[in-house]
Structures are given as C-alpha cells and as structure tokens.
Design an enzyme around this catalytic site. Structure first.
Site, PDB file in Angstrom:
ATOM      1  CG  ASP A  84      -2.131  -0.825   1.136  1.00 41.67           C
ATOM      2  OD1 ASP A  84      -2.233  -1.590   0.161  1.00 41.67           O
ATOM      3  OD2 ASP A  84      -3.008  -0.728   2.019  1.00 41.67           O
ATOM      4  CG  HIS A 122     -24.910 -28.163 -16.699  1.00 42.41           C
ATOM      5  ND1 HIS A 122     -25.376 -26.873 -16.823  1.00 42.41           N
ATOM      6  CD2 HIS A 122     -25.992 -28.965 -16.496  1.00 42.41           C
ATOM      7  CE1 HIS A 122     -26.702 -26.892 -16.709  1.00 42.41           C
ATOM      8  NE2 HIS A 122     -27.096 -28.151 -16.510  1.00 42.41           N
TER       9      HIS A 122
END
Ligand code: FAD
Ligand code: NAD
Length: 478
Positions: free
Chosen positions: A319, A451
């Site tokens: 940061d 799926h």
C-alpha cells in the site's frame, strides 16, 4: 539476535510477510520487523489485512449474509425456522478467533521458514542500516544487504468528521460495534463504505451512505455500477451521491452530521458514523532524512516498476507504493522483490489485478471497462450473460447480476471481464488466468465447464462476444 542480515523487511502485512517468507525460502538470512499490536494487546503479524481489514471484514460479511439469508430468503426455499435472532457479541468474538488463527499462522510460517521475527519499530538509516526499537523502547542498530519497506497504509481522516471514541469511527472501529446501531451513517461509498455498510444493514441498521462524488463506483463498469446501486438500495443502503460532509459532532446519544448536496445544506442524526474516505500511505517514523528513499508528490514511497526505491538495494512494496491498495497486489510485489534479490527475473503484471467488492451480489472486475476503452479509442467486442439465465443461479435462488466479457476487436484477446453476481470473487480468477495466458474469448468458448455451475455464465458471455451463446438470443449472428 544477530545484527546483520541478507534482508530486513519492515512491515509484516501481506506485502512484507510474503516478501520475508519468499526471501527465507530462497536461502536468504531474513528478519522481519513489525510493530502492530493486536486486539488482545500482544504483538501480532499480518498487518491491516489480517487484523483490521480483509479477513475480519469478510468474517462479518459472511456471517451477516447468512443471517440475512435465514431471515429473508429461507422461506422461499421451503425452509421454516423459528424466530431467527442474532448474538452480535458472539459474531464479533468469532471474527476475532478467525483473525487470531490466521495471524498466529503467519508466526508459524516465519518459524517454519526461518524468518527472524522482531516485534517493534523499524527505521531505515543511511547505508542500509536499520534502527530497531523493541516494545520496551530498547533500540539497536542492524545492518542488511537489502531492505524491503512494507509499512502499509492508514485510514484518511477528514477535518469535518474527527473520530470520537465509539460513535464516529474508522473502518477498524466499525468491525467492533458491540450492538447493532439503529441508524448508521457512512461517509464514502467506496469499497469499505459499501462492505461495512452492508454488514450493519443486513443486521438491521438503517444505513445512510454519503458520497461526495456524483457518480457511483466510477472505477467499475457503468452498467454494473448502476445495477449494483439499485440492488444495494433494495437491501437498505440509502446511497446519497453528491453529498459532501461539512461537519459531524458526537453528542453522546448520537452523531449530528451536516452535509451539502444539490439541494443545499442538509442535516442528519445517526447513532454511529463510519468515516471511510480512503487510506493513505503510512511513512511516519520510517525514514531517516539521509536514507536516500524519496516520496512521490502524493506521499507514496517512490519506486520503479520493480519496486526499487531511489536508494540502492532498498525496495518498497504494498500500500505504501503507487497502484491499488489491495492485499494481493502487495503480496505479488513482495514475492517479486524477494525473487529479484535472489537473482530471478519476475515482474508484476499491473494490467491484470483483480478487484472485488464483497457486497452481495459481489462486484468483481479485471482489465479495462468499456468506458475506458472508448476513451482510449480502442475497438472491442462485448458478450454478456445474465445470472437469471443460469441454471445453477436459479437452483440457488441467487439470480441477480451478469457477466460481461470484453475482447479486442482485432485479436479477440480478452481485455476485461466484469462480474456482478454470486461468487464473482471466485469467477474473476478465470479471466485473470485467461488474460495472463493471452486467451481469446473463443478460447473460453472452446473450453468445457462443469454443469451446472455459475462459471458457465463466464463461458456463455465469452461465446456471446462472437454471437455464439447457446442459452441466449445473440445480437450478433455468425
Ligand atoms: P499493511 O497490511 O498495512 O501492513 C503494514 C504493517 O507494517 C503493519 O502491521 C504496520 O504496523 C507495520 N509497520 C508500519 N510501519 C512500521 C515501522 N516503521 N516499523 C515496524 N512496523 C511497521 N484488500 C484486499 O485485497 N481485499 C480485501 O478484501 C480487503 N479488505 C479490506 C477491508 C478493510 C476494512 C481494510 C481497511 C482494508 C482492506 N483491504 C483489502 C486492503 C488491504 O488490507 C491492504 O491492501 C493490505 O493490508 C496492504 O498490505 P501491506 O502489507 O502493504 O500493509
Ligand atoms: P475508497 O477510495 O474505495 O472510497 C472512498 C470514497 O469516499 C470515495 O468514493 C470518495 O469519493 C469518497 N469521499 C472522499 N471524501 C469524501 C467526503 N469528504 N465526503 C463524502 N465522500 C467522500 O476508499 P475506502 O473505501 O476507504 O477503502 C480504502 C482502500 O482500502 C481502498 O483503496 C481499497 O482498495 C482498500 N479496500 C479494498 C477492499 C477490497 O478489495 N474488497 C475492501 C476494503 C478496502
């Protein structure tokens, strides 16, 4: 304690601890200095992310989401419960347990990899000397061949809304409310405002979010930002744009807030107020004047693309340097620097940083938005797929949102993906991997997905780029 190391890291957040562990794995004699004191009053590791950021906020987001599911959606699934109630103190205590487990885990990793852990303050002196002051105030001078600075960031405070005990708080205070405020104000509709605003709204607070800008989430895809605003408003967040806070005063029984919007001066009284207007690089007490490291014009440590500062063999990551303030971006930089010190040649791909806002549904993206591409004059194709048409989302009763895949018009290379939907944080990794490997939208279309899964929406959106989606009417026919 030795006084000479191959590498000294200052800061043990995700940028610093990842750097220290990787250095040690690569055979470098490494020490990591961190001064953070945890909620239990003892030295802790993991920085903002583990103690006051990513992890505790997600623990509360997940718990509050489950509470909301139980109170609002179980009946739709045919599940009847007695009266669901909440124990906020227990929720907070569980959050603290998760934090303690993970911060302790970093200590274990340091030990296991041979990193010397030094609890206290580190200051870079000239010539890669480091002044280390322990928590008893005892100072010593250490030397290192390489120094990595990873001191992180702290919340921005704004003069109109000074923090006050438990009533006007920053993100850290908002993780520890002892009860659910009836009314809650939030300054800033950024990532923290939306995530922590969501936590308390789900638990029953009436939440007003005051955002100075006229646009909601300007960095996100425009359509997704618009949809997300509507959905979050439906969940009880009263989001006021163009609202600039001019004052906030804690009265003991509540907080009186004043703000200006397009209709003039406004007033609002709330039980508590969260100030979430951004974070700033934290460099106080870090650098001796003659250490050779410079700041940029915004107060970040100045570095090149390999995170090297202006001082030879001194690096800065996380940061405290330019780029998004994200844990994974800092960790990548830390690992890159460690490996470069060891003579390898890695680099960080700053075009491929995933962003996630952990609301429900989640908002996630990587690469450019349509709006940015248009502004850059780039040609592109778009495929979208709504979760309302996903079998798995229907089965799970979680159908809000969509996937948008953006591909370069000439090469079909994926240059952006934007997801608003359940588990968007997990799905975005597919685009990150695809983009790292220069995948085309067609490549995704040629790949088999299990799926029924939410991820099938990613494949359908990628197929949609070429007008080939199976479960949707295609605008473009091939
Ligand atoms: P930090 O984590 O801030 O660590 C720096 C460490 O250095 C601290 O322990 C500090 O005490 C220590 N230090 C500083 N100066 C000195 C010194 N001179 N001597 C010794 N020690 C020193 N990011 C995400 O990617 N995902 C999220 O979901 C997410 N959620 C967040 C939620 C909240 C509420 C907040 C506040 C932040 C969140 N972030 C999130 C951002 C993330 O926490 C930061 O990007 C990340 O922690 C930065 O890592 P860092 O190592 O650079 O710094
Ligand atoms: P932010 O920059 O995301 O949002 C701050 C918001 O406050 C902006 O929209 C800004 O316009 C607004 N604002 C600024 N001054 C204001 C004022 N006076 N009145 C009203 N609105 C005002 O910052 P944040 O939400 O505080 O988060 C800080 C950093 O932490 C971010 O950079 C983010 O990347 C990181 N973070 C990441 C995550 C995540 O990855 N999920 C979660 C939390 C925090």
């Amino acid at each position: 304690m030795s006084d000479s190391y191959d590498v000294i890291v200052i800061g043990a957040g995700p940028a610093g601890y990842a750097a220290a562990i990787r250095c040690a794995q690569l055979g470098l004699n490494t020490a990591c200095i961190d001064k953070e004191i945890g909620k239990d009053g003892k030295p802790t590791l993991g920085g903002t992310c583990l103690n006051w950021g990513c992890i505790p906020s997600k623990a509360l987001l997940d718990a509050s989401h489950k509470y909301m599911e139980a109170t609002e959606h179980f009946e739709e699934l045919g599940i009847k419960t007695g009266k669901v109630s909440m124990d906020v103190k227990k929720m907070i205590a569980r959050k603290d347990e998760v934090v303690a487990g993970l911060t302790g885990g970093i200590g274990g990793l340091f030990k296991g990899n041979g990193v010397t852990q030094l609890s206290g303050h580190g200051k870079l002196l000239a010539g890669r000397k480091v002044q280390y002051t322990d928590h008893n105030g005892k100072a010593s001078e250490l030397a290192a061949e390489h120094v990595i600075l990873a001191p992180g960031s702290v919340p921005v405070n704004i003069p109109p809304a000074p923090l006050s005990g438990t009533q006007i708080v920053d993100s850290t205070g908002a993780l520890d409310f002892d009860s659910v405020p009836k009314t809650l104000g939030v300054i800033g509709a950024g990532v923290i405002g939306l995530e922590l605003g969501s936590v308390w709204a789900r638990l029953g607070s009436k939440v007003v979010v005051l955002e100075a800008l006229d646009e909601f989430l300007p960095m996100a895809d425009k359509r997704i930002a618009r949809d997300a605003k509507k959905v979050l408003e439906g969940q009880g967040l009263d989001i006021r744009l163009g609202a600039r806070v001019t004052g906030a005063e804690a009265t003991g029984s509540g907080v009186n807030v004043t703000f200006d919007d397009k209709d003039g001066a406004q007033k609002l009284t709330v039980d508590r107020l969260i100030v979430a207007v951004g974070r700033r690089p934290y460099t106080e007490g870090l650098l001796a004047p003659d250490c050779g490291v410079n700041l940029d014009e915004r107060g970040y440590l100045f570095v090149n693309e390999y995170c090297a500062t202006d001082a030879p063999k001194v690096y800065a990551v996380g940061d405290v340097v330019r780029g998004p303030m994200l844990a994974h971006k800092g960790s990548e930089e830390g690992v890159m620097v460690a490996e470069r010190i060891a003579g390898h040649k890695p680099m960080v791909n700053y075009d491929c940083i995933p962003n996630v806002i952990y609301t429900h549904p989640e908002i996630a993206w990587v690469g450019k938005t349509e709006e940015q591409l248009k502004a850059d004059g780039e040609e592109f194709n778009v495929g979208t797929f709504p979760f309302a048409a996903s079998g798995r989302a229907l089965a799970a009763n979680d159908t809000t949102g969509m996937v948008k895949v953006i591909a370069d018009a000439k090469t079909d290379r994926i240059i952006g993906m934007h997801v608003f939907g359940p588990q968007a944080s997990e799905m975005i990794a597919q685009a990150v991997i695809g983009m790292e490997f220069d995948a085309s939208a067609e490549d995704f279309g040629l790949t088999m997905f299990a799926h029924p899964t939410l991820s099938e929406a990613v494949r359908e959106a990628a197929l949609g780029v070429g007008g080939n989606a199976i479960h949707m009417m295609n605008r473009k026919k091939r």
